[in-house]
Scaffold this active site. Structure first.
Site, mmCIF file in Angstrom:
data_model
loop_
_atom_site.group_PDB
_atom_site.id
_atom_site.type_symbol
_atom_site.label_atom_id
_atom_site.label_comp_id
_atom_site.label_asym_id
_atom_site.label_seq_id
_atom_site.Cartn_x
_atom_site.Cartn_y
_atom_site.Cartn_z
ATOM 1 N N LYS A 68 0.797 -1.239 0.000
ATOM 2 C CA LYS A 68 0.000 0.000 0.000
ATOM 3 C C LYS A 68 0.826 1.285 0.000
ATOM 4 O O LYS A 68 0.405 2.273 -0.594
ATOM 5 C CB LYS A 68 -0.988 0.004 1.168
ATOM 6 C CG LYS A 68 -0.333 0.071 2.523
ATOM 7 C CD LYS A 68 -1.353 -0.195 3.634
ATOM 8 C CE LYS A 68 -0.701 -0.017 4.975
ATOM 9 N NZ LYS A 68 -1.430 -0.658 6.062
ATOM 10 N N ARG A 71 -7.420 0.198 16.912
ATOM 11 C CA ARG A 71 -7.822 0.535 15.552
ATOM 12 C C ARG A 71 -8.928 -0.461 15.230
ATOM 13 O O ARG A 71 -9.940 -0.443 15.925
ATOM 14 C CB ARG A 71 -6.631 0.517 14.579
ATOM 15 C CG ARG A 71 -6.931 1.383 13.339
ATOM 16 C CD ARG A 71 -5.794 1.442 12.344
ATOM 17 N NE ARG A 71 -5.675 0.231 11.554
ATOM 18 C CZ ARG A 71 -4.786 0.067 10.572
ATOM 19 N NH1 ARG A 71 -3.935 1.026 10.273
ATOM 20 N NH2 ARG A 71 -4.729 -1.060 9.894
#
Ligand SMILES: *Cc1c(COP(=O)(O)O)cnc(C)c1O
Length: 356
Positions: free
Chosen positions: A36, A132
């Site tokens: 990514k 998260r």
């Protein structure tokens, strides 16, 4: 090719991928390479695969689609960011599996997979304290039962993500908890799952000494990409950091005072500038690259006697007083990048990507 540019040393990325894959293999762990930070760059992905990673992962669907178009069905693609409910059809079309924590989304993925005649893999995320993504440990068993009952998906395993938001480090204790949860649920469901995925680059420092038995998978980007041990913030042994090199051209080089002259307000981003040390008259340079492409903290000059002073949107200011090379206008300077700079430079359409 013109400046600014980022040189991608695929041979070095392959070496890093090889070092990490081999190290992990000794603990029975397979590595999925995470692309990514490079926007799913296919050359980077190819280097990772050649180095020995078992599959690829990215957080964005458009990146995964690029990878799918390039590699076809030969590689396994994992979607890292929790799927958007509005994009489940494309998720099932593009990725073999995805990380998940929301039952409503998993149900929608199952329906989409049924329509497409596929089975989509679900890796259930467990939040071990980084806050998260992920289900809290008490909610995992019930979610696993639901996944197991849906026709279009299968429970591929359990995963966790640490050191991302809360800065919580992976340890024998918290990863041990993941293994315990996964094994209890496997017994409950009467089946062996494929993956118990113990995190990202920040788990690598436990290899060889303290990674709990049962963890059999990690998702690794940063350490392969730029050789950084993200748990310890130091170079990861045996890897290299000169994998991506940013180069920008000198457009001004003049002797100026080292402290701005006049009444101090704010900089181009509304920040109050830090008072620079008065070092007298210094030769300063301006490079044609800026905050739209990089951030001044986290670039490391490869040329001697170069200090980074700061940046505005399109200008990077450097002190080149102590550089021995008699730099001239039109010359370029080179920098290695940290994760944030890799991300920005690879994302910026203004930075040319040069694959070596
Ligand atoms: C980005 C990401 C990774 C890889 O992180 P690195 O620190 O680059 O190794 C792994 N898992 C998830 C869920 C991610 O979002």
């Amino acid at each position: 090719m013109s400046f600014p540019r980022i040189i991608i040393h695929t041979g070095r990325i392959k070496e890093n991928a090889h070092v990490i894959s081999q190290l992990a293999l000794r603990d029975g762990i397979s590595i999925t390479g995470v692309t990514k930070a490079t926007c799913g760059n296919v050359h980077v992905a190819k280097a990772m695969l050649e180095g020995g990673v078992n599959g690829l992962a990215d957080s964005r669907l458009s990146n995964l689609r690029n990878l799918r178009n390039y590699f076809g069905n030969d590689v396994t693609l994992l979607l890292l960011r929790l799927p958007m409910l509005s994009r489940v059809e494309e998720v099932v079309e593009t990725a073999d599996a995805s990380l998940n924590s929301e039952i409503s989304v998993i149900k929608a993925l199952s329906s989409a997979a049924e329509r497409q005649g596929k089975k989509h893999g679900i890796m259930l995320m467990v939040d071990l304290g980084d806050l998260r993504e992920g289900l809290l440990p008490d909610d995992v068993r019930e979610a696993a039962r639901v996944v197991n009952s849906l026709p279009g998906v299968y429970l591929q395993g359990f995963g966790t993500n640490l050191t991302c938001y809360g800065g919580i480090l992976p340890t024998e204790e918290n990863l041990g908890e993941l293994v315990d949860i996964a094994q209890e649920i496997q017994q409950d469901l009467g089946k062996e799952l494929c993956y118990i995925s113990g995190g990202n680059s920040s788990s690598l420092h436990l290899l060889g000494t303290g990674i709990p038995r049962g963890i059999n998978h990690l998702r690794v980007g940063e350490t392969i990409l730029i050789g950084n041990d993200t748990a310890l913030s130091e170079p990861f042994p045996g890897t290299r950091a000169d994998t991506f090199v940013l180069q920008a051209e000198l457009i001004e080089a003049r002797v100026k005072p080292s402290v701005p002259i006049g009444k101090v307000g704010v900089d181009a981003f509304g920040r109050v500038p830090k008072n620079p040390e008065d070092r007298g008259l210094r030769r300063r340079g301006i490079l044609a690259v800026g905050e739209q492409d990089i951030q001044p903290d986290g670039l490391t000059p490869m040329d001697p006697g170069v200090d980074i002073l700061g940046a505005s949107s399109d200008h990077l200011l450097v002190d080149i007083n102590d550089n021995p090379d008699e730099l001239r206008i039109g010359d370029y300077l080179s920098f290695t990048v940290d994760y944030g700079n890799l991300l920005r430079a690879m994302t910026s359409p203004y930075v040319n990507k040069v694959v070596l």
